[in-house]
Design an enzyme around this catalytic site. Sequence first.
Site, PDB file in Angstrom:
ATOM      1  N   ARG A  50       0.761  -1.095  -0.093  1.00 30.76           N
ATOM      2  CA  ARG A  50      -0.029  -0.092  -0.145  1.00 30.76           C
ATOM      3  C   ARG A  50       0.849   1.372   0.020  1.00 30.76           C
ATOM      4  O   ARG A  50       0.619   2.157  -0.766  1.00 30.76           O
ATOM      5  CB  ARG A  50      -0.965   0.011   1.095  1.00 30.76           C
ATOM      6  CG  ARG A  50      -2.053   0.987   0.965  1.00 30.76           C
ATOM      7  CD  ARG A  50      -3.123   0.687   2.223  1.00 30.76           C
ATOM      8  NE  ARG A  50      -2.663   1.131   3.655  1.00 30.76           N
ATOM      9  CZ  ARG A  50      -3.305   0.695   4.504  1.00 30.76           C
ATOM     10  NH1 ARG A  50      -4.586   0.114   4.596  1.00 30.76           N
ATOM     11  NH2 ARG A  50      -2.833   1.015   5.700  1.00 30.76           N
ATOM     12  N   LYS A  62      -2.558   6.547   1.345  1.00 31.31           N
ATOM     13  CA  LYS A  62      -2.501   6.785   2.470  1.00 31.31           C
ATOM     14  C   LYS A  62      -1.614   7.977   2.735  1.00 31.31           C
ATOM     15  O   LYS A  62      -0.275   7.810   3.054  1.00 31.31           O
ATOM     16  CB  LYS A  62      -2.081   5.650   3.473  1.00 31.31           C
ATOM     17  CG  LYS A  62      -2.330   5.732   5.026  1.00 31.31           C
ATOM     18  CD  LYS A  62      -2.187   4.829   5.913  1.00 31.31           C
ATOM     19  CE  LYS A  62      -2.328   4.775   7.185  1.00 31.31           C
ATOM     20  NZ  LYS A  62      -3.592   5.020   7.685  1.00 31.31           N
ATOM     21  N   GLU A  83     -16.412   5.939   4.633  1.00 24.93           N
ATOM     22  CA  GLU A  83     -15.717   5.457   5.632  1.00 24.93           C
ATOM     23  C   GLU A  83     -15.907   6.766   6.745  1.00 24.93           C
ATOM     24  O   GLU A  83     -16.123   7.689   6.710  1.00 24.93           O
ATOM     25  CB  GLU A  83     -14.366   4.951   5.059  1.00 24.93           C
ATOM     26  CG  GLU A  83     -13.406   6.037   4.798  1.00 24.93           C
ATOM     27  CD  GLU A  83     -12.030   5.616   4.670  1.00 24.93           C
ATOM     28  OE1 GLU A  83     -11.612   4.721   5.075  1.00 24.93           O
ATOM     29  OE2 GLU A  83     -11.226   6.188   3.559  1.00 24.93           O
TER      30      GLU A  83
HETATM   31  C1  LIG Z   1      -9.161   6.570   6.535  1.00 29.79           C
HETATM   32  C2  LIG Z   1      -8.701   5.094   6.932  1.00 29.79           C
HETATM   33  N1  LIG Z   1      -9.396   4.344   6.617  1.00 29.79           N
HETATM   34  C3  LIG Z   1      -9.208   2.994   6.921  1.00 29.79           C
HETATM   35  C4  LIG Z   1      -8.064   2.528   7.757  1.00 29.79           C
HETATM   36  C5  LIG Z   1      -8.075   1.549   8.253  1.00 29.79           C
HETATM   37  O1  LIG Z   1      -6.825   0.686   7.483  1.00 29.79           O
HETATM   38  P1  LIG Z   1      -6.032  -0.455   8.094  1.00 29.79           P
HETATM   39  O2  LIG Z   1      -7.098  -1.493   8.373  1.00 29.79           O
HETATM   40  O3  LIG Z   1      -5.250  -0.954   6.925  1.00 29.79           O
HETATM   41  O4  LIG Z   1      -5.395   0.058   9.049  1.00 29.79           O
HETATM   42  C6  LIG Z   1      -7.124   3.808   8.290  1.00 29.79           C
HETATM   43  C7  LIG Z   1      -6.015   3.341   9.201  1.00 29.79           C
HETATM   44  O5  LIG Z   1      -6.107   2.563   9.914  1.00 29.79           O
HETATM   45  C8  LIG Z   1      -7.503   4.993   7.832  1.00 29.79           C
HETATM   46  O6  LIG Z   1      -6.908   5.851   8.212  1.00 29.79           O
END
Ligand SMILES: Cc1ncc(COP(=O)(O)O)c(C=O)c1O
Length: 343
Positions: free
Chosen positions: A78, A181, A217
């Site tokens: 990622r 991210k 989300e």
């Molecule tokens: C905006 C956002 N969505 C989803 C997630 C969850 O992603 P992950 O399960 O890879 O930590 C995160 C971080 O933890 C996030 O910052």
Amino acid sequence: MMDWNNLGFCYRKSATMLICRYNGGAWGKIESSTDDHILLSAFAGALHYSIECFEGLKAFRGVDGKIRIFRPEENARRMISSAEFLNLPCPSEELFIEMCKQAVRENLDFLPPYGTGASLYLRPTLIGSNPQLGVQSAKEALFLLLCAPVGAYTGGNLEPCNAVIARNYDRAATYGTGCYKLGGNYAASLRSLNIAHSQGYKATLYLDPHSHTLIDEFNSSNFFGIKGNTYVTPLSDTILPSITNKTLEAVAKHLGMEVERRAVPVEELAEFEEVGECGTAVIITPVDYIDDKPFLETTDPELVKRYTFVTEGCGPKSLKLYRQITGIQYGELDDTFGWCLFV
Ligand SMILES: Cc1ncc(COP(=O)(O)O)c(C=O)c1O
């Protein structure tokens, strides 16, 4: 002495951080520093144009005394995808994982004991570091491997939280950066999150930026809802592809549940028995209610539509999923999926 049972999710200095520098077209040696400050040009692209991306993953001390990092290759991939979007030099999957392992080894005193529900949070961070004026891709980069011992993100693990739909704010644009991210995404969500906090909400829930009719989300986690025996989670190009969510989909199937990744209209909130946030930091946080109002700033209770889910504690299906994922992370259950990397 660290209070392992009450760590929360906040900055704590650990023993070391690792640094790897990219210049002249190649990555240098991994350096370790007991100081968590870096020397950076005030003109570095990261500071002006947000040429920055990061990751978050965890290391766990297991019931068997072994140390496991959960799915680091997913985070490495990622980060590569985020860096590609920024046209920023990115460490290979191998270098990423090597540095995760070294960071854990150098910070064993900060790796919480088994049984505390805590873990060592790893924060790989990649920044454009060369001095620049004018928007252009970075030529030099710093890759940092930071870590901190953490408990749960919002209160205790499995402690329910509430959320509000930030109808008049988007964290990401339709053809924007929501699926990467990037630090800039979090800056974009800060104002709405602060307003929500000032009104007593723990989280904001964003809608799809194109039509504002579908659930995207939460501010720092993905959304899932449970309806009967089905795990439902949004299919959207503007959300972060959560590794926890992907894991939960596999776990749900393994537990005999149906899994649907599809568009989720806001009104469908009325049909879910359980709703949760999922992500590395929160693992699963059950959501007991979500408020929807015309504008986030609205305080008139008459204009608030409340969707209520479980009222006390965590719903049975979410709890089952939580036990399965944490069981694998702490070595209590067989890792039949091969998700754990031993250090
Ligand atoms: C905006 C956002 N969505 C989803 C997630 C969850 O992603 P992950 O399960 O890879 O930590 C995160 C971080 O933890 C996030 O910052």
